[in-house]
Design a protein around this motif. Sequence first.
Motif, PDB file in Angstrom:
ATOM      1  N   VAL A  73       0.836  -1.205   0.000  1.00  0.00           N
ATOM      2  CA  VAL A  73       0.000   0.000   0.000  1.00  0.00           C
ATOM      3  C   VAL A  73       0.870   1.255   0.000  1.00  0.00           C
ATOM      4  N   GLY A  74       1.869   1.284   0.874  1.00  0.00           N
ATOM      5  CA  GLY A  74       2.753   2.443   0.922  1.00  0.00           C
ATOM      6  C   GLY A  74       3.411   2.706  -0.417  1.00  0.00           C
ATOM      7  N   ARG A  75       3.868   1.633  -1.066  1.00  0.00           N
ATOM      8  CA  ARG A  75       4.496   1.767  -2.382  1.00  0.00           C
ATOM      9  C   ARG A  75       3.495   2.216  -3.423  1.00  0.00           C
ATOM     10  N   HIS A  76       2.328   1.597  -3.426  1.00  0.00           N
ATOM     11  CA  HIS A  76       1.302   1.919  -4.424  1.00  0.00           C
ATOM     12  C   HIS A  76       0.944   3.409  -4.400  1.00  0.00           C
ATOM     13  N   PHE A  77       0.746   3.934  -3.211  1.00  0.00           N
ATOM     14  CA  PHE A  77       0.349   5.339  -3.061  1.00  0.00           C
ATOM     15  C   PHE A  77       1.544   6.286  -2.973  1.00  0.00           C
ATOM     16  N   GLN A  78       2.746   5.746  -3.052  1.00  0.00           N
ATOM     17  CA  GLN A  78       3.969   6.540  -2.886  1.00  0.00           C
ATOM     18  C   GLN A  78       3.878   7.380  -1.605  1.00  0.00           C
ATOM     19  N   ALA A  79       3.395   6.741  -0.560  1.00  0.00           N
ATOM     20  CA  ALA A  79       3.190   7.395   0.735  1.00  0.00           C
ATOM     21  C   ALA A  79       4.457   7.245   1.570  1.00  0.00           C
ATOM     22  N   GLN A  80       5.230   8.294   1.629  1.00  0.00           N
ATOM     23  CA  GLN A  80       6.539   8.252   2.269  1.00  0.00           C
ATOM     24  C   GLN A  80       6.472   7.798   3.724  1.00  0.00           C
ATOM     25  N   TYR A  81       5.556   8.349   4.490  1.00  0.00           N
ATOM     26  CA  TYR A  81       5.488   7.979   5.901  1.00  0.00           C
ATOM     27  C   TYR A  81       5.146   6.495   6.053  1.00  0.00           C
ATOM     28  N   VAL A  82       4.135   6.034   5.330  1.00  0.00           N
ATOM     29  CA  VAL A  82       3.718   4.633   5.440  1.00  0.00           C
ATOM     30  C   VAL A  82       4.860   3.718   5.002  1.00  0.00           C
ATOM     31  N   TRP A  83       5.480   4.021   3.877  1.00  0.00           N
ATOM     32  CA  TRP A  83       6.587   3.209   3.388  1.00  0.00           C
ATOM     33  C   TRP A  83       7.716   3.158   4.412  1.00  0.00           C
ATOM     34  N   GLY A  84       8.113   4.310   4.908  1.00  0.00           N
ATOM     35  CA  GLY A  84       9.260   4.387   5.814  1.00  0.00           C
ATOM     36  C   GLY A  84       9.075   3.590   7.089  1.00  0.00           C
ATOM     37  N   ILE A  85       7.960   3.781   7.759  1.00  0.00           N
ATOM     38  CA  ILE A  85       7.750   3.086   9.028  1.00  0.00           C
ATOM     39  C   ILE A  85       7.531   1.596   8.797  1.00  0.00           C
ATOM     40  N   GLN A  86       6.864   1.236   7.716  1.00  0.00           N
ATOM     41  CA  GLN A  86       6.645  -0.187   7.449  1.00  0.00           C
ATOM     42  C   GLN A  86       7.947  -0.888   7.076  1.00  0.00           C
ATOM     43  N   GLY A  87       8.877  -0.165   6.473  1.00  0.00           N
ATOM     44  CA  GLY A  87      10.187  -0.751   6.198  1.00  0.00           C
ATOM     45  C   GLY A  87      10.907  -1.140   7.480  1.00  0.00           C
ATOM     46  N   VAL A  88      10.801  -0.305   8.487  1.00  0.00           N
ATOM     47  CA  VAL A  88      11.404  -0.604   9.792  1.00  0.00           C
ATOM     48  C   VAL A  88      10.712  -1.815  10.419  1.00  0.00           C
ATOM     49  N   ILE A  89       9.387  -1.807  10.381  1.00  0.00           N
ATOM     50  CA  ILE A  89       8.624  -2.915  10.949  1.00  0.00           C
ATOM     51  C   ILE A  89       8.913  -4.217  10.189  1.00  0.00           C
TER      52      ILE A  89
END
Length: 181
Positions: A73-89
Amino acid sequence: MARVPVLKSPDELTGEARRIAETIVDTRKSLEGPFSVWLHAPEWAARVAHLGTLVRWEGTLELRTRTLAALVVGRHFQAQYVWGIQGVIAAERNIPRSTIDAIRDNRSDGIPPEDLQIVDFARQLLRKNRVDEPLAQAVMARLGADQYVQLTTCIGYYAMLAMTVNGVELPPNPNYEALEV
């Protein structure tokens, strides 16, 4: 710069809004991310926080599966915050770096088959607003109806987060990996 003021502390609020912010901080440790802007609509923030608790930590859907869906989802929407935190998780949940990179680059190679099934499910739902019948049946057979519904709801929840952070142009956390957009 965000389109609305980014709230960093319950001290910036009063009354019921402050109480809601304090509850969010108690459960999430900060107002970072979408809650830093959702609190401009405190009742919405409270309800989303309640749903987020269910989606992120409760239920029976494997946490790793939720994280794979959130990355897509983070990638699809290019949502920086979602992508970043989910990468850590994702790293904390033993999702291989090769899988994270493949999702980031919109590829499928390097993703183990059991993870690719979830990634493809989320990609199809986001890209086509539907899931092809063979994949839907395979995921249903793997997860059962309860977890199938949890997975689709998880994808919807993270889409809501992504749209919120994108709609207000919330800057990404500089401590997390950013997407090239």
